[in-house]
Design an enzyme around this catalytic site. Structure first.
Site, short mmCIF file in Angstrom:
data_model
loop_
_atom_site.label_atom_id
_atom_site.label_comp_id
_atom_site.label_asym_id
_atom_site.label_seq_id
_atom_site.Cartn_x
_atom_site.Cartn_y
_atom_site.Cartn_z
N PHE A 241 0.47 -1.11 -0.44
CA PHE A 241 -0.26 0.03 0.29
C PHE A 241 0.93 1.16 0.19
O PHE A 241 1.57 1.15 0.47
CB PHE A 241 -0.85 -0.14 1.41
CG PHE A 241 -2.11 0.83 0.95
CD1 PHE A 241 -3.73 0.44 1.02
CD2 PHE A 241 -1.57 2.21 1.71
CE1 PHE A 241 -4.05 1.72 0.52
CE2 PHE A 241 -2.77 2.96 1.86
CZ PHE A 241 -3.44 2.82 1.08
N ASP B 76 1.87 -5.20 7.95
CA ASP B 76 0.37 -4.53 7.90
C ASP B 76 -1.17 -5.77 7.64
O ASP B 76 -0.79 -6.39 6.41
CB ASP B 76 0.68 -3.75 6.85
CG ASP B 76 -0.68 -2.82 6.67
OD1 ASP B 76 -1.53 -3.13 7.50
OD2 ASP B 76 -0.88 -1.14 6.07
N TYR C 148 -11.21 0.88 10.25
CA TYR C 148 -12.25 1.33 9.76
C TYR C 148 -12.46 0.42 8.54
O TYR C 148 -13.24 1.37 8.16
CB TYR C 148 -12.17 2.72 9.38
CG TYR C 148 -11.27 3.55 8.44
CD1 TYR C 148 -10.65 2.85 7.02
CD2 TYR C 148 -9.78 3.80 8.57
CE1 TYR C 148 -9.64 3.08 6.21
CE2 TYR C 148 -8.72 3.98 8.07
CZ TYR C 148 -8.49 4.01 7.17
OH TYR C 148 -7.53 4.08 5.78
N LYS C 149 -12.20 -0.29 8.09
CA LYS C 149 -12.21 -1.81 6.86
C LYS C 149 -13.09 -3.12 7.48
O LYS C 149 -13.72 -2.63 8.20
CB LYS C 149 -10.40 -2.22 6.72
CG LYS C 149 -10.05 -1.19 6.37
CD LYS C 149 -8.14 -1.48 5.52
CE LYS C 149 -7.57 -0.08 4.68
NZ LYS C 149 -6.80 0.13 4.43
N ARG D 228 -12.84 -3.67 -7.41
CA ARG D 228 -12.22 -4.57 -5.89
C ARG D 228 -13.57 -4.65 -5.41
O ARG D 228 -14.26 -3.80 -5.00
CB ARG D 228 -11.46 -3.73 -5.44
CG ARG D 228 -10.66 -5.08 -4.32
CD ARG D 228 -9.55 -3.61 -3.59
NE ARG D 228 -10.20 -2.55 -2.59
CZ ARG D 228 -9.81 -2.32 -1.90
NH1 ARG D 228 -8.48 -2.14 -1.11
NH2 ARG D 228 -9.87 -0.91 -1.78
C1 LIG Z 1 -5.92 1.44 4.74
C2 LIG Z 1 -4.31 0.86 4.57
C3 LIG Z 1 -3.60 1.55 5.29
C4 LIG Z 1 -4.28 3.15 5.90
O1 LIG Z 1 -4.14 4.10 6.84
P1 LIG Z 1 -3.80 5.16 7.12
O2 LIG Z 1 -2.61 6.16 7.67
O3 LIG Z 1 -4.73 5.34 8.61
O4 LIG Z 1 -4.82 5.89 6.84
C5 LIG Z 1 -2.32 1.59 5.26
N1 LIG Z 1 -1.69 0.00 5.05
C6 LIG Z 1 -2.68 -0.76 4.60
C7 LIG Z 1 -2.28 -1.93 3.79
C8 LIG Z 1 -3.97 -0.23 4.43
O5 LIG Z 1 -5.06 -1.24 3.34
#
Ligand SMILES: *Cc1c(COP(=O)(O)O)cnc(C)c1O
Length: 422
Positions: free
Chosen positions: A130, A203, A228-229, A381
């Site tokens: 990500f 992660d 939040y996911k 997705r």
């Molecule tokens: C959603 C997500 C994030 C989000 O990071 P924030 O700093 O909380 O906005 C980070 N890494 C991954 C792999 C994600 O899927």
């Protein structure tokens, strides 16, 4: 091999009727007329959350005012909510705390790995991680100056560990790839990292709440994840972090968190001018926790009461298999390509289909009540959330997708206007 008999909508209705998780859908406030396939990006509102927020605002904040920090235990909420997440990620108590965003926690834990391996100066990061995971690692490396960030293809990790050998402090990987949907072998990759003497940072943003994560059993070192996911904590919910207990007394852990804020102090209300970190993961608290957001996440986590994660995973695999089978049966020749692993053991809880006009196709789908999302450059997705997604909704999503593609409605110019958030 004979073609499998086509799936029917009636069959999927029957699957829903005997789904052991079907009643969990009542734990969520989902709008009518919507099939929601984006709970892996923003989970829906758990039914427990509105009352809890009302109570925190009216009763706790409203009546107790500043006394609520003690009287309603606000000050301990980051650890209490962390303890509620721990069983979802296979973590024994006292290793998880809820704070900040995933991005900020990545910074803290990469710094921790460098502090625990002071004579090593390389971070290996999955090259299709990500973006924030890559950006934060880059930012930290550039800031420190003497640290090297090496992006590596996940399938070439063994070679990279061999090549960079004893200079690797941290290996930073996604448990499930946000765009590929690939589920990585946590036990094996953790072992390979340890064999090279490095620490691993997982992660969990796209796996927590979708499958049973086994951090302790895999002997993971460090982990972060999103609130939040699949955890449904609400927009911008705080994230969590995990540090294996065996590192809590390690040499270097004393200064493991460079964001040494006052609430990570051993005794913040001594107001000492000298920083002394709190024991264990408490030191990763930085500033004042966002109590409203934490309370929402806390209430949201009650949705997991009595839920068997093995059953969640079984349903996720079933939903995914149905989606892929229907894609083959009903969407062949319509310009789509399956862009996630077809082997369920290698797939997280999402289906990804590539299309040259993916953005417009997804906008047309959303207008018809099928909410997924688009990930550049070309991925449609669909997140599968076993707590509330019904089998029959997979049929309806594929049916509407078929209609949008065969009729070409997605070619209308209004579907091409890119919004800020995709
Ligand atoms: C959603 C997500 C994030 C989000 O990071 P924030 O700093 O909380 O906005 C980070 N890494 C991954 C792999 C994600 O899927």
């Amino acid at each position: 091999m004979p073609e499998p008999t086509p799936i029917t909508r009636e069959q999927l209705h029957a699957d829903d009727a005997c789904d052991p998780l079907a009643s969990l859908r009542q734990r969520f406030l989902l709008p009518d007329g919507v099939s929601y396939f984006d709970g892996n990006s923003l989970g829906p509102v758990p039914a427990t959350v509105p009352d809890r927020l009302d109570d925190v605002i009216d009763h706790q904040w409203g009546q107790a005012l500043i006394r609520a920090w003690n009287d309603h235990g606000w000050i301990d909420l980051p650890r209490r909510v962390g303890a509620k997440i721990a069983p979802l990620i296979g973590a024994a108590p006292d290793q998880v705390v809820v704070c900040d965003s995933v991005s900020v926690n990545l910074f803290k834990l990469l710094a921790t790995a460098l502090a625990l391996r002071p004579d090593r100066r390389t971070i290996l990061c999955q090259d299709d991680h990500f973006p924030t995971d890559l950006y934060i690692a880059r930012g930290l490396a550039d800031w420190l100056g003497d640290v090297r960030l090496v992006p590596v293809a996940i399938d070439a990790l063994d070679e990279a560990l061999a090549e960079h050998g004893d200079d690797v402090a941290a290996v930073s990987l996604a448990h499930v790839g946000y765009r590929s949907g690939r589920l990585h072998d946590m036990a094996r990759l953790t072992r390979a990292t340890h064999d090279a003497g490095a620490l691993i940072l997982w992660d969990l943003s796209h796996s927590v709440g979708a499958l049973a994560v086994e951090l302790d059993a895999c002997r993971a070192d460090l982990a972060v994840g999103c609130g939040y996911k699949f955890l449904n904590g609400g927009p911008g919910a705080p994230a969590f972090l995990y540090v294996a207990e065996r590192h809590h007394d390690a040499v270097g852990f004393e200064h493991a968190n460079p964001l040494a804020g006052w609430l990570g102090h051993r005794r913040p209300f001594d107001f000492s001018t000298e920083y002394r970190p709190a024991p264990g993961v408490d030191r990763y608290l930085c500033g004042t926790p966002p109590i409203l957001a934490l309370a929402a996440l806390d209430a949201a986590l009650d949705s997991w009461d009595g839920v068997d994660l093995a059953a969640v995973r079984r349903k996720s695999i079933r939903l995914g298999q149905t989606f892929l089978d229907l894609t083959k049966q009903r969407l062949d020749g319509l310009g789509l390509r399956v862009a996630c692993p077809v082997d369920p053991d290698r797939r997280g809880s999402q289906i990804c289909l590539a299309h040259d006009d993916g953005y417009a196709v997804m906008q047309a789908l959303i207008e018809r009540g099928v909410i997924g999302d688009f990930r550049a450059p070309d991925i449609l997705r669909f997140g599968l959330c076993p707590l509330y997604t019904r089998h029959v909704e997979v049929w309806d999503a594929v049916d509407i997708l078929r209609d949008v593609l065969t009729r070409g409605t997605y070619r209308e110019p209004r579907y091409r206007q890119r919004a800020k958030v995709t």
